[in-house]
Structures are given as structure tokens and as C-alpha cells.
Scaffold this active site. Structure first.
Site, PDB file in Angstrom:
ATOM      1  N   TRP A 191       0.863  -1.191   0.000  1.00 53.25           N
ATOM      2  CA  TRP A 191       0.000   0.000   0.000  1.00 53.25           C
ATOM      3  C   TRP A 191       0.892   1.231   0.000  1.00 53.25           C
ATOM      4  CZ3 TRP A 191      -0.240   3.864   3.861  1.00 53.25           C
ATOM      5  CH2 TRP A 191      -1.135   4.898   3.541  1.00 53.25           C
ATOM      6  N   GLU A 232      -3.059  -2.929  -2.486  1.00 56.97           N
ATOM      7  CA  GLU A 232      -4.194  -2.353  -1.744  1.00 56.97           C
ATOM      8  C   GLU A 232      -4.603  -0.974  -2.261  1.00 56.97           C
ATOM      9  OE1 GLU A 232      -3.383  -1.890   2.437  1.00 56.97           O
ATOM     10  OE2 GLU A 232      -5.408  -1.178   2.887  1.00 56.97           O
ATOM     11  N   LYS A 234      -7.124   2.579  -2.301  1.00 54.02           N
ATOM     12  CA  LYS A 234      -7.714   3.521  -1.336  1.00 54.02           C
ATOM     13  C   LYS A 234      -8.387   4.657  -2.094  1.00 54.02           C
ATOM     14  CE  LYS A 234      -6.578   5.811   3.012  1.00 54.02           C
ATOM     15  NZ  LYS A 234      -5.638   5.819   4.139  1.00 54.02           N
ATOM     16  N   ASP A 265      -9.675  -2.915   1.655  1.00 55.41           N
ATOM     17  CA  ASP A 265      -9.736  -2.436   3.034  1.00 55.41           C
ATOM     18  C   ASP A 265     -11.141  -1.869   3.247  1.00 55.41           C
ATOM     19  OD1 ASP A 265      -9.608  -0.542   5.262  1.00 55.41           O
ATOM     20  OD2 ASP A 265      -7.440  -0.854   5.227  1.00 55.41           O
ATOM     21  N   HIS A 268     -11.692   1.920   2.923  1.00 54.55           N
ATOM     22  CA  HIS A 268     -11.095   2.645   1.802  1.00 54.55           C
ATOM     23  C   HIS A 268     -12.049   2.963   0.659  1.00 54.55           C
ATOM     24  CE1 HIS A 268      -6.596   1.658   2.720  1.00 54.55           C
ATOM     25  NE2 HIS A 268      -7.237   2.148   3.748  1.00 54.55           N
ATOM     26  N   HIS A 292      -8.650  -6.163   4.439  1.00 53.79           N
ATOM     27  CA  HIS A 292      -8.240  -5.440   5.642  1.00 53.79           C
ATOM     28  C   HIS A 292      -9.498  -5.121   6.418  1.00 53.79           C
ATOM     29  CE1 HIS A 292      -3.857  -3.949   4.845  1.00 53.79           C
ATOM     30  NE2 HIS A 292      -3.968  -5.255   4.941  1.00 53.79           N
ATOM     31  N   ASP A 300     -12.157   9.139   8.865  1.00 51.05           N
ATOM     32  CA  ASP A 300     -11.108   8.204   9.241  1.00 51.05           C
ATOM     33  C   ASP A 300     -11.518   6.774   8.902  1.00 51.05           C
ATOM     34  OD1 ASP A 300      -8.628   7.483  10.608  1.00 51.05           O
ATOM     35  OD2 ASP A 300      -9.984   6.486  11.988  1.00 51.05           O
ATOM     36  N   ASP A 302      -9.880   3.885  10.242  1.00 46.04           N
ATOM     37  CA  ASP A 302      -9.120   2.930  11.051  1.00 46.04           C
ATOM     38  C   ASP A 302      -9.596   2.757  12.488  1.00 46.04           C
ATOM     39  OD1 ASP A 302      -7.061   2.246   9.022  1.00 46.04           O
ATOM     40  OD2 ASP A 302      -6.688   4.388   9.117  1.00 46.04           O
ATOM     41  N   ASP A 332      -6.842  -4.357  10.311  1.00 43.22           N
ATOM     42  CA  ASP A 332      -6.101  -3.123  10.039  1.00 43.22           C
ATOM     43  C   ASP A 332      -6.826  -1.923  10.631  1.00 43.22           C
ATOM     44  OD1 ASP A 332      -4.404  -1.194   9.127  1.00 43.22           O
ATOM     45  OD2 ASP A 332      -5.134  -1.219   7.061  1.00 43.22           O
TER      46      ASP A 332
HETATM   47  C1  RNT Z   1      -3.700   2.676   4.992  1.00 46.98           C
HETATM   48  C2  RNT Z   1      -3.814   1.235   4.646  1.00 46.98           C
HETATM   49  C3  RNT Z   1      -2.682   0.367   5.112  1.00 46.98           C
HETATM   50  C4  RNT Z   1      -2.213   0.731   6.496  1.00 46.98           C
HETATM   51  C5  RNT Z   1      -1.279  -0.274   7.119  1.00 46.98           C
HETATM   52  C6  RNT Z   1      -0.493   0.333   8.228  1.00 46.98           C
HETATM   53  O1  RNT Z   1      -4.793   3.392   4.651  1.00 46.98           O
HETATM   54  O2  RNT Z   1      -5.008   0.741   5.127  1.00 46.98           O
HETATM   55  O3  RNT Z   1      -3.035  -0.956   4.996  1.00 46.98           O
HETATM   56  O4  RNT Z   1      -3.261   0.907   7.374  1.00 46.98           O
HETATM   57  O5  RNT Z   1      -0.518  -0.879   6.185  1.00 46.98           O
HETATM   58 ZN    ZN Z   2      -5.356  -1.349   4.983  1.00 41.88          ZN
END
Ligand code: RNT
Ligand code: ZN
Length: 425
Positions: A191, A232, A234, A265, A268, A292, A300, A302, A332
Site C-alpha cells: 500500500w 491495496e 484507497k 480495506d 477505503h 483489511h 477516518d 481505522d 487493520d
Molecule cells: C492505509 C492502509 C494500510 C495501512 C497499514 C499500516 O490506509 O489501510 O493498509 O493501514 O498498512
Molecule cells: Zn489497509
């Protein structure tokens, strides 16, 4: 009072639940055997807010951010491994651990990220053997002076691009070494944060650059039984709100044309877009997916994963057909505002509960209703599953795996915080 029940109470509730599910044609015993075999790749970076061991500075840029200042984060490999062991003890089943390049241990020597080698992960490999925990890996294309422009592999600066190509190649070599050190394939995810805060005048130049750079990163042929590559996508990040080079369409095309794995993810995509709907499309064209597991909240992406509708929908999709062998789950998220060991346990258990709920859904009856175009029944069945006694089956699963039931695990985390984490000042 932590909701923990006696063995007898758990058994009694489980037997009642088993009957209830059986009345809908669902075998809870078989289901629990399936659940026990689904590994989650535990992200080491929740343990120190994506800080890594290179410097005390921690996460700097890259479109991601950990907020909060809960005390007790891990400051080195030994602490991080101890914290992971603590968390893994409280998560039923056998799981994996996911590393990032910034978690290299270089014995106090400054080793440039592009020069990292498998030997810088020898402590992790020894630990992996000793604990029989398989490792996965990620190159770290952020928190670095060479990423300060906001661009890495899709930079228009040849020097910058070249630097990150070297890092990408090195990451695959490390992944290969990890894979050889363990009895299962090491999944290496790539990523990059590359993007613009405001509207770009030329999107294409960056995407062309990324395409070429990735082809360079992936030139080395590596046995897919040892190591497998994933890319990955986003939609946007902090400071890259208007444009991200590695968009979903970019990587979907890349993964299909280059026979790579795609990483989806959960955080994302557009806020109302869920990845559950993508699984059955993407698996028509791609052999394997990495997911993920994350939770987007407003800007955000995460937050600690919870047992949400999104997570259930994902679990329902990935427990179809042979998908369980083709979709790999990696957590993640990074929350620095709560106990980090607890954050691991809560997110992992939520993911397992969603899988359990999905595996226990009356799939045959649901499909039958759908085939008969009896959408009333389909909806009624989906609703019925929400109040089925999932908790009693989950408790039984925890009990079978020697994990405290209820929030009993939290009592152990609190003890660990008192004895270990609180002493890290
Ligand atoms: C970031 C991605 C990625 C990170 C990690 C730390 O937006 O999701 O995967 O969160 O690799
Ligand atoms: Zn991720």
C-alpha cells in the site's frame, strides 16, 4: 461481575442454542469446526500506533493517523511480541501476525528502509517458530523523508521512485524469507499513500508511473507457495482528499492483468459503499483476495472493528462456496485512545463473531426462498437470524479454546496493564 459463566451454565445455554439452530437445519458443531480454522492476520501496528522502531517520532504522514495517548504502548520488539502474545491468548483459535518494514530490529544500527534484509527480522522469525505463528508482511511507504512529497512509487521524481522500487523489492525478499521460515505462505501487501490534497491537473502521469514502478517491483519470480503479493487500493486519505494514485480501479486492473492478489480495506471506499458486494465480482477474475478488516468513521478509516452490519455482510459473502480458502482476513486499524491489547481482542473477536453469525445463517432456506422469488420469506429469515442465540454458541467456542467468556478477557488485560503496560514510562 464480568459476564463470565460457570462451565455448567455455558453448557446448558449451548445445548439450548444448539437445538434452536438445529430446528432451522443448522449444525453448530460443524460450524464451530469451520470457524476454528479461519485465521486472522493480527496487525502488529495496533500495538504502538503504527510507530515502528526506526525512531521515536512515530507515524508521520502518509494519509493515515493514530489519535490518542493511552499509556503503555510497546517501545521495542520484545514488548510488542509480549503484548501480541497476551492478545492472542484471549482470541480463540490459531492466528497469524502481520508485520511492517518499520518493525525491523537492527540492533541500534541505522539501516535505510530500502536496504532492509531478512536478517533484520531474525527475532520475529525466531518468535514465529517458537510460537508457531505464521507471519505476513508489508513494505512501509510512509513516515520517511523520501515520502515527504506525498508520493512514492508514483512520484515523478526518478530518484524517489527508484528508492521505493528498491524498498518494494526488498519487502518481497523479506516476505519470501518469512514464508520459508514457516509452514505457510507469507502474504506481502503493498500500500502506498500517494496522492494530492487538491484537484490534480494530470492524474494520468502518476498512474502511468505507478504501473511501471509496480512492474519493476514485481520482476523477481517467487514461488507462490512461499510468498504472494497483494496490492491495496484507497479512495482518499488525510492530505490526499482529492486524488489517490492507487485507486480501486487502478489496482483491480493491475491485479487482474498481472495475476496479483487484491487487498480490499473496509475503510477505503465511499462511506456508504461496502466491500461485501465486491467479493463475488472480484473473485470471478482474481484467485485470492486479502481483506483489511477495519471500520471507517466519517473521514477516518481505522477505528477498532465492531460487530457491525458491514462486517456481517462481508462475513456472509466470504463464507459462500470455496471463498474461505480464497479470501484472507487481516485486521487493520489503530486506536491509540484505548488499551491497545484490548483493541486487538475486541476487533478480532468481533470479526470471529461476524463469521460465526454468517456460518450459522440458514443459507439453504434463504436461497430456497430467493429461488422461489419469495422475498417476504427471505427478509423474514434474515431478520430471524438477528435474534438467534449466537452468544451462547460463541461462549461455548471460547470455552473450548480456553478463552474467558463474557468480558472475562478484559479482567486479564487489566491485570496485564497493571503489571506490565503501566510500568512503561
Ligand atoms: C492505509 C492502509 C494500510 C495501512 C497499514 C499500516 O490506509 O489501510 O493498509 O493501514 O498498512
Ligand atoms: Zn489497509
Amino acid at each position: 461481575m464480568n459476564g463470565s459463566l460457570s462451565d455448567q451454565q455455558i453448557n446448558r445455554s449451548y445445548l439450548a442454542a444448539k437445538e434452536r439452530y438445529a430446528s432451522m437445519g443448522i449444525d453448530t458443531e460443524k460450524t464451530l469446526q469451520v470457524l476454528a480454522k479461519i485465521p486472522l492476520s493480527m496487525h502488529c501496528w495496533q500495538g504502538d500506533d503504527v510507530g515502528g522502531f526506526e525512531s521515536a517520532e512515530g507515524l508521520t504522514g502518509g494519509g493515515i493517523m493514530a489519535t490518542g495517548s493511552y499509556p503503555g504502548k510497546a517501545r521495542n520488539g520484545d514488548e510488542l511480541r509480549a503484548d501480541l502474545e497476551m492478545a492472542l491468548k484471549l482470541i480463540p483459535g490459531k492466528h497469524r501476525v502481520n508485520l511492517h518494514a518499520i518493525y525491523a530490529e537492527t540492533n541500534g544500527k541505522k539501516i535505510d528502509r530500502a536496504d532492509l534484509e531478512p536478517c533484520h527480522f531474525s527475532n520475529w522469525m525466531a518468535w514465529s517458530k517458537e510460537q508457531t505463528i505464521a507471519l505476513d508482511y508489508n513494505g512501509s511507504f510512509f513516515s520517511h523523508p523520501m515520502a515527504a512529497s506525498g508520493f512514492t512509487l508514483s512520484s515523478l521524481d526518478k530518484l524517489v521512485r527508484g528508492y521505493w522500487i528498491r524498498h518494494g523489492k526488498g519487502s518481497r525478499a523479506i516476505g519470501e524469507a518469512l514464508g520459508k521460515n514457516q509452514k505457510s505462505t507469507c502474504y506481502v501487501n503493498l500500500w502506498i499513500p500517494d496522492g494530492y490534497k487538491d484537484n490534480p491537473a494530470n492524474r494520468m502521469v502518476h498512474r502511468e508511473a505507478l504501473l511501471k514502478a509496480l512492474d519493476s517491483v514485481f520482476t523477481e519470480k517467487i514461488d507462490p507457495r512461499t510468498m504472494r503479493d497483494a496490492v491495496e487500493s484507497k479512495l482518499f486519505g488525510i492530505g490526499s482528499e482529492s486524488f489517490v494514485t492507487g485507486s480501486f480501479e487502478f489496482y483491480l486492473g493491475y491485479a487482474v492483468s498481472r495475476k496479483k492478489m487484491l487487498t480490499l480495506d473496509m475503510g477505503h471506499f465511499h462511506p456508504t459503499e461496502t466491500i461485501a458486494d465486491k467479493i463475488s465480482s472480484v473473485l470471478l477474475y482474481i484467485d485470492e483476495l486479502l481483506v483489511h478488516v477495519s471500520r471507517g468513521v466519517r473521514w477516518d478509516s481505522d477505528h477498532v472493528v465492531t460487530l457491525s452490519d458491514d462486517l456481517y455482510a462481508l462475513a456472509y459473502e466470504m463464507t459462500q462456496k470455496d471463498f474461505l480458502n480464497r479470501v484472507h482476513l487481516a485486521l487493520d486499524y489503530f486506536d491509540a485512545s484505548i488499551n491497545r491489547v484490548a483493541a486487538w481482542v475486541i476487533g478480532a473477536q468481533a470479526t470471529q463473531k461476524a463469521l460465526l453469525a454468517a456460518l450459522l445463517s440458514p443459507r439453504a432456506a434463504l436461497r430456497e426462498a430467493e429461488q422461489a422469488r419469495d422475498f417476504t420469506r427471505r427478509l423474514a429469515l434474515f431478520e430471524e437470524t438477528r435474534t438467534m442465540p449466537l452468544g451462547a454458541v460463541w461462549d461455548h467456542f471460547c470455552q473450548n479454546h480456553g478463552v474467558p467468556t463474557g468480558t472475562g478477557w478484559l479482567t486479564e488485560v487489566q491485570q496485564y496493564e497493571k503489571n506490565v503496560l503501566s510500568k512503561r514510562i
